[in-house]
Design an enzyme around this catalytic site. Structure first.
Site, short mmCIF file in Angstrom:
data_model
loop_
_atom_site.label_atom_id
_atom_site.label_comp_id
_atom_site.label_asym_id
_atom_site.label_seq_id
_atom_site.Cartn_x
_atom_site.Cartn_y
_atom_site.Cartn_z
N GLY A 28 5.70 3.23 0.96
CA GLY A 28 6.63 4.10 0.25
C GLY A 28 6.36 4.16 -1.23
N SER A 34 0.85 -1.19 0.00
CA SER A 34 0.00 0.00 0.00
C SER A 34 0.88 1.24 0.00
CB SER A 34 -0.92 0.01 1.23
OG SER A 34 -0.13 0.13 2.42
N LYS A 35 0.26 2.40 -0.07
CA LYS A 35 1.02 3.65 -0.14
C LYS A 35 1.91 3.86 1.08
CE LYS A 35 -2.24 6.10 -3.12
NZ LYS A 35 -3.17 7.24 -3.25
N ARG A 36 1.52 3.30 2.21
CA ARG A 36 2.33 3.52 3.42
C ARG A 36 3.69 2.83 3.33
NH1 ARG A 36 2.21 -0.80 6.93
NH2 ARG A 36 0.68 -2.41 6.50
#
Length: 471
Positions: free
Chosen positions: A248, A244-246
């Site tokens: 990076g 996911s975006k978390r």
């Protein structure tokens, strides 16, 4: 697929965002199999979602594919332009009694869903218009077209990666083929496009497994050949959670801007879910020769940036210096504001490359370690370099320079002279080399300084040292 027919594969992204790492791996696997079998690799942009599809996303997908070196055959197919063909197939299914008009209103369907939720049942269409005569609907009432799907038995997806996946038909409702405004749905469009493009193998993420079961219903209703399916496990982050975006950087262009090479990304993405014994470094040419569908793993792969860095360092060291200099310049041009290299700077960079790549793991690190080669003149000193350039150190620099001015200008000769100079002064070599490094680069770390003096040349070296010779 007939015995003589060569495979035809496709990568079919939706242009609702950038080309992300999972999509890039899917594209790579399709490309590799097509090239391995001397088949065809097609690119289709699935832009039927007009509200979310953007020209910027289309450009990002194409640019990402080109950067990765995943060239496609024939023209790009844009799904939206084929809507009339998709409708034609829906009308054909209607005429054959394999689809029907459903006049259920949005209010009807919401009431159905509410009833199902209250009873704890799965939310699915109940087939209320499946066997009714359309004449029962009010004149001019809007309708959707739904497929008349099998209600008993199973739909089995034969998958080269996952094995046979079985779906009970009584759990699959009659999905919509045409919306009330006459526009085709994604499910219909995909199947029609795959058939018209002659797609023989569909390799994609396993989040499409449920779609495969539904798409098979259309394929079988039309009597079309069933493609070979291979659904890839998704990529997870380093922590094992779904990517996911978390975690990076996800978009391919972000990896480019982080300084990774296309060759690295092809090798790394290949190893995210595919293996050939214990081989880790697999150049693209070798990957094409070895690639098969049977060696795709069933378990999710994890991103590992340490492995990615080490792999990139390997490819950096093996790359042609002139080509690598172009990569560095491309990186600089993308900066804000953009930086461009003079011909002198490019030649310095190429000459210094064997030393620059010894420790660097990314193009970004390379560019940072080489920035003292990009421009002429005295260097601005960072704080550690300023501390090193004491009055004594500046004097030693000036004395050393006076002894090398007229001698042959090579790294070997310059280092040998520095050793003699250090011995004469009762110093260690580092006590001579570090002040030279500070004056020539403005920093306390750099590639081997005598090699860099050779690259900078006699005049530029003298100019920089003299500018910082006085306390």
């Amino acid at each position: 697929m007939t015995e003589k027919q060569k495979p035809v594969l496709r990568f079919a992204p939706s242009p609702t965002g950038m080309l992300h790492i999972g999509g890039a791996r899917t594209a790579l696997f399709n490309w590799l199999y097509a090239r391995h079998t001397e088949g065809t690799f097609r690119l289709r942009i699935e832009d039927t979602d007009r509200e979310r599809s953007t020209p910027e996303a289309v450009a990002a997908i194409i640019n990402g594919m080109m950067w990765l070196g995943l060239n496609w055959d024939d023209e790009i197919v844009y799904q939206f332009t084929r809507a009339s063909r998709h409708r034609e197939i829906a009308e054909q299914l209607l005429a054959q009694g394999k689809a029907y008009r459903c006049f259920a209103t949005p209010a009807d369907l919401e009431e159905l869903r509410a009833t199902q939720r209250a009873a704890g049942k799965p939310i699915r269409y109940d087939g209320r218009w499946r066997d009714r005569d359309p004449s029962e609907a009010p004149p001019g009432a809007p309708f959707v077209v739904r497929i008349k799907a099998p209600q008993t038995g199973d739909t089995i997806v034969h998958d080269v990666v996952q094995g046979d996946i079985r779906f009970a038909n009584n759990q699959l409702d009659d999905m919509v083929l045409l919306r009330s405004d006459g526009t085709p749905t994604y499910m219909l469009a995909v199947v029609v496009d795959d058939f018209d493009m002659g797609i023989t193998h569909i390799i994609r993420g396993d989040d499409h497994l449920n779609n495969a079961a539904r798409q098979l219903q259309i394929i079988r209703a039309m009597g079309w050949p069933v493609p070979t399916y291979g659904h890839l496990p998704l990529i997870h982050g380093p922590d094992g959670a779904k990517l996911s975006k978390r975690h990076g950087a996800l978009a391919v262009e972000a990896y480019r801007d982080m300084g990774y090479l296309p060759e690295t990304m092809r090798n790394y993405l290949l190893r995210l879910g595919w293996s050939h014994g214990n081989d880790e470094i697999i150049p693209t040419e070798q990957a094409v020769a070895w690639f098969n569908l049977e060696s795709i793993g069933k378990s999710p792969a994890r991103l590992d940036f340490k492995k990615l860095d080490n792999l990139n360092a390997h490819y950096l060291r093996g790359m042609d210096p002139a080509a690598l200099a172009q990569e560095i310049e491309a990186l600089l041009v993308r900066e804000t504001p953009p930086r461009r290299l003079s011909e002198v700077a490019k030649q310095r960079l190429i000459a210094a490359m064997p030393n620059l790549t010894e420790r660097a793991k990314t193009v970004v690190e390379l560019a940072a370690s080489a920035d003292f080669l990009f421009t002429d003149g005295p260097r601005a000193l960072d704080e550690p370099a300023a501390k090193i350039l004491t009055a004594d150190a500046r004097r030693y620099n000036a004395e050393y320079l006076s002894q090398v001015t007229d001698m042959p200008w090579s790294a070997t000769a310059l280092e040998e002279k520095a050793r003699h100079f250090a011995e004469a002064k009762g110093l260690k070599l580092g006590q001579v080399a570090q002040p030279l490094r500070a004056a020539l680069t403005g920093r306390t770390t750099s590639p081997p300084i005598f090699a860099m003096m050779e690259v900078l040349g006699r005049e530029e070296t003298a100019l920089r040292i003299r500018a910082l010779s006085q306390p």
